[in-house]
Design a protein around this motif. Sequence first.
Motif, PDB file in Angstrom:
ATOM      1  N   ILE A  95       0.851  -1.195   0.000  1.00  0.00           N
ATOM      2  CA  ILE A  95       0.000   0.000   0.000  1.00  0.00           C
ATOM      3  C   ILE A  95       0.884   1.241   0.000  1.00  0.00           C
ATOM      4  O   ILE A  95       1.754   1.402   0.855  1.00  0.00           O
ATOM      5  N   GLN A  96       0.655   2.107  -0.957  1.00  0.00           N
ATOM      6  CA  GLN A  96       1.380   3.371  -1.033  1.00  0.00           C
ATOM      7  C   GLN A  96       0.466   4.485  -0.525  1.00  0.00           C
ATOM      8  O   GLN A  96      -0.615   4.701  -1.069  1.00  0.00           O
ATOM      9  N   ILE A  97       0.896   5.177   0.512  1.00  0.00           N
ATOM     10  CA  ILE A  97       0.101   6.265   1.072  1.00  0.00           C
ATOM     11  C   ILE A  97       0.305   7.507   0.206  1.00  0.00           C
ATOM     12  O   ILE A  97       1.447   7.885  -0.078  1.00  0.00           O
ATOM     13  N   GLU A 112      -8.181  18.858   2.516  1.00  0.00           N
ATOM     14  CA  GLU A 112      -6.995  18.112   2.099  1.00  0.00           C
ATOM     15  C   GLU A 112      -5.966  18.181   3.210  1.00  0.00           C
ATOM     16  O   GLU A 112      -5.712  19.252   3.768  1.00  0.00           O
ATOM     17  N   VAL A 113      -5.378  17.021   3.539  1.00  0.00           N
ATOM     18  CA  VAL A 113      -4.354  16.929   4.583  1.00  0.00           C
ATOM     19  C   VAL A 113      -3.119  16.305   3.946  1.00  0.00           C
ATOM     20  O   VAL A 113      -3.196  15.225   3.367  1.00  0.00           O
ATOM     21  N   ASP A 114      -1.968  17.010   4.052  1.00  0.00           N
ATOM     22  CA  ASP A 114      -0.745  16.439   3.466  1.00  0.00           C
ATOM     23  C   ASP A 114       0.030  15.652   4.512  1.00  0.00           C
ATOM     24  O   ASP A 114      -0.372  15.556   5.668  1.00  0.00           O
ATOM     25  N   ARG A 115       1.145  15.075   4.106  1.00  0.00           N
ATOM     26  CA  ARG A 115       1.953  14.217   4.990  1.00  0.00           C
ATOM     27  C   ARG A 115       2.455  14.943   6.230  1.00  0.00           C
ATOM     28  O   ARG A 115       2.708  14.315   7.247  1.00  0.00           O
ATOM     29  N   ASN A 116       2.620  16.238   6.158  1.00  0.00           N
ATOM     30  CA  ASN A 116       3.115  17.023   7.297  1.00  0.00           C
ATOM     31  C   ASN A 116       1.993  17.484   8.215  1.00  0.00           C
ATOM     32  O   ASN A 116       2.237  18.150   9.208  1.00  0.00           O
ATOM     33  N   GLY A 117       0.742  17.170   7.858  1.00  0.00           N
ATOM     34  CA  GLY A 117      -0.396  17.573   8.679  1.00  0.00           C
ATOM     35  C   GLY A 117      -0.975  18.918   8.291  1.00  0.00           C
ATOM     36  O   GLY A 117      -1.940  19.380   8.898  1.00  0.00           O
ATOM     37  N   ALA A 118      -0.401  19.570   7.271  1.00  0.00           N
ATOM     38  CA  ALA A 118      -0.945  20.860   6.803  1.00  0.00           C
ATOM     39  C   ALA A 118      -2.296  20.612   6.142  1.00  0.00           C
ATOM     40  O   ALA A 118      -2.476  19.631   5.419  1.00  0.00           O
TER      41      ALA A 118
END
Length: 149
Positions: free
Chosen positions: A70-72, A107-113
Motif C-alpha cells: 500500500i502506497q500512502i 486536504e491533509v498532506d503528509r506534514n499535517g498541513a
Amino acid sequence: MPFAARKLAVGTALALLATSPASAVEIIMGGDACSGAVAYRPEAGVAYQPGVDAYGRKVAPADLSGGSAIQIPDTIAIDITVELQKRFGLPSNSTLFKPEARIGTLEVDRNGAMRFNGEPVTRDEALAVQAACREALGLPPLPLPKPAK
C-alpha cells in the motif's frame, strides 16, 4: 544507617553468633556495596537475538512478505458533507433528495498541513478539525495548546 545496611548487619551478626558462640563480630556495609551485591546481571545468551526464539530455535522474520504494497498518497482528500436526513429529520424512503449536501473538501498532506477548498486552514481551524475527528473516533480530547505569541 539505611535499612538495607542495617538488615545486612543484623543478618551477618546473627550468622556469626550461630557459628561463633564466644564472640560476635558485627560487619556494617554501606548501601553502595549492597546495591552492587544485588545488581542484576543477565545470564549469557538471554539477550534478544533476531531470528531465534527463547529456546535457540530459528524462527521466520515478522515481515514475511517484505513490507506493505500500500502506497500512502502525499495528500488525502476528505469530503465534508452534512447528512440532511439526520439534520432535518426527513423520512428515509424519500426519493426527492440526496441524503447528503457537499460542503467542501479538506486536504491533509503528509506534514499535517490542511487546506479547505484549496485555501490554507488556520491553526484554530486545524485544531477544531482535529477535535471533531477525535470525537468521531471516540478518542479523548487533546489538552489545549499554549496560545501563540
